[in-house]
Design an enzyme around this catalytic site. Structure first.
Site, PDB file in Angstrom:
ATOM      1  N   HIS A 198      35.675  48.669  38.531  1.00 50.07           N
ATOM      2  CA  HIS A 198      36.207  48.818  36.757  1.00 50.07           C
ATOM      3  C   HIS A 198      36.506  47.973  35.800  1.00 50.07           C
ATOM      4  CE1 HIS A 198      36.717  51.435  33.667  1.00 50.07           C
ATOM      5  NE2 HIS A 198      35.815  52.553  34.459  1.00 50.07           N
ATOM      6  N   GLY A 241      49.971  42.801  32.299  1.00 52.28           N
ATOM      7  CA  GLY A 241      48.695  43.026  31.835  1.00 52.28           C
ATOM      8  C   GLY A 241      49.417  43.500  30.717  1.00 52.28           C
TER       9      GLY A 241
END
Length: 515
Positions: A83, A173
């Protein structure tokens, strides 16, 4: 009225380490009033989706705690999965369920985004209804190139810089936060391992390639089988059954069939009703023809006793127990003041007459809502502070050492019992200042509400001051007591000045006969 309910469906880039997933879920559960409805971990995607609900304040706090935990435990440099993703906590959508507007969820997203950026140093992008830039409404645009591209481009390409936080990614992130309508995550598995077929079918059904308006789709290989992974963003406009039949038809073109389908997370009941009625070809079908639905209506009719807002807290306040007491009541009044400020600001936004102050009113809403939640937290902190003092007073005092230890703990508890109402007073003072602003520039038809906000905030400061004064009498350090008293008197002086200005505005702009 029942408590407002918000749904949150955070997606985390981890599924292969159950201990990490459990720590993230524990962080969510740690917030009072949160109910986890579902969680789904996919090993091929290496992704976990959690669905939980609660009141807006609780849902927002749980999201922060989850993002904080995931950021510590997940390293994107070591992450692989089917994903697309850009963050340890990849995406956090807020969904209004009942008693909450989409605009309030937008405010939650922006407030959380700023907090995550400021306190956790994680870059945050706003998307869907909360997007600060039109091109960021679509999640796919933000995820372009995934984490690997973001590491290179952020801070170099201005288009990739975040809405909040640093323009540099760490191993956690970036996180995408927003507000949206209910979404159905729906995957269809095919009778083939040829992922190119799933990719072609995904291209044919997704909106960005000319397919269904409210469908986002990818073709993936999951568990050795080709999968069409989809998000249906408006099931009323693009029903589930229509998408299923389109995928089935496209699959037949390539000589394959649908093997099975799955839901990721929860699905609205109406979506299943619509599908059942369509597949069974039921003519004139009505929802109340479902037995359980009819029984539920009967239960609701029997239980339809009007709820009194705030009754639970007021019942506790009136009980013959020392907590909650005056300090909690002060915070309650301050929270009510902040709520009224939000109301006046919202009644100002969108009105042509007040276009010049609209941007300021939006900022005021963010500030007043943050204050409202902080003051609600202060209610609990005040009771906890008193209970800590009682606990300290019950410590043993047989020996000199025990007496010294007990005295130190009581002094510490007394300071906390002063710090909390001081904080309440400071927050109420901020609410007073905002009340003055909305009285001066907000919707004239709501100026009495702005005045009420100011008076409630002043009452909160007065009540908090009483709690400071009585607790200062228990301090053994007189200089510390004097410092506290100087601080609270300064807040009270500022409050009196603001209240005088507010009453002048009510008298002049609102034409109130205050004398």
């Amino acid at each position: 009225m029942p408590d407002p309910i918000v749904e949150c469906i955070p997606n985390f880039s981890e599924a292969r380490r159950p201990d990490v997933v459990e720590q993230i879920m524990s962080a969510i559960r740690s917030v009072n009033g949160i109910h986890i409805l579902d969680h789904h971990s996919d090993l091929d995607h290496n992704r976990t989706v959690v669905t939980y609900v609660g009141t807006p304040g609780a849902v927002e706090e749980a999201a922060f705690q989850a993002i904080k935990t995931a950021g510590k435990l997940i390293n994107l440099d070591q992450h692989t999965g089917e994903h697309p993703r850009i963050g340890a906590t990849d995406v956090v959508p807020f969904v209004p369920i009942s008693g909450v507007t989409m605009q309030e969820c937008v405010e939650m997203a922006r407030r959380l985004g700023k907090r995550v950026g400021d306190e956790l140093s994680i870059p945050v992008y706003l998307y869907e209804a909360a997007a600060a830039r039109p091109e960021r409404q679509n999640l796919e645009n933000i995820r372009r190139g995934e984490y690997e591209a973001l590491k290179i481009e952020m801070g170099v390409n201005p288009d990739r810089n975040p809405d909040f936080g640093p323009s540099k990614v760490s191993t956690a992130g970036a996180t995408v936060i927003g507000a949206r309508a209910p979404l159905i995550a729906f995957n269809i598995y095919l009778t083939t391992n040829d992922v190119t077929i799933a990719q072609k079918i995904a291209r044919s059904v997704r909106n960005s390639s000319g397919g269904f308006r409210y469908v986002k789709a990818l073709g993936l290989l999951v568990e050795g089988r080709a999968q069409v992974s989809m998000n249906l963003t408006n099931f009323r406009q693009t029903p589930v059954f229509r998408v299923m039949e389109a995928v089935r038809s496209e699959a037949a073109r390539y000589g394959v069939a649908v093997h099975h389908s799955e839901l990721v997370g929860l699905i609205p009941q109406d979506a299943l009703r619509d599908s059942a009625a369509w597949y069974l070809q039921l003519d004139g079908f009505e929802p109340d023809q479902i037995l359980e639905e009819k029984l539920n209506q009967v239960r609701l009719e029997k239980a339809a006793v009007p709820a009194i807002p705030g009754k639970d807290f007021l019942d506790q306040l009136s009980a013959e127990t020392p907590t909650p007491g005056g300090g909690a009541a002060a915070a309650y009044a301050g929270s009510a003041a902040a709520s009224l400020v939000s109301m006046v600001a919202r009644l100002t936004i969108g009105k042509k007459k007040y276009a010049a102050v609209e941007s300021r009113m939006k900022l005021i809403i963010e500030q007043s809502e943050a204050l409202r939640l902080k003051l609600l937290t202060s209610m609990q902190e005040d009771s906890a502070a008193f209970e800590a003092f009682i606990t300290a007073s019950k410590l043993p005092k047989e020996t000199q050492e025990e007496q010294t230890q007990r005295a130190q703990e009581m002094e510490k508890a007394t300071r906390t019992a002063i710090d909390v109402p001081i904080k309440t007073a400071e927050q109420a003072l901020q609410a007073m200042q905002l009340a003055l602003e909305v009285a001066e520039a907000g919707n004239i038809n709501a100026i009495s509400d702005a005045g009420s906000a100011g008076e409630l905030a002043k009452a909160a400061i007065t009540a908090a001051g009483y709690n400071v004064r009585i607790n200062c009498q228990g301090l053994t350090d007189s200089s510390t007591a004097r410092n506290y008293m100087e601080k609270v008197r300064g807040i009270e002086k500022s409050a009196a000045d603001i209240l005088a200005r507010l009453r002048t505005v009510l008298s002049t702009r609102g034409n109130f006969p205050l004398e």
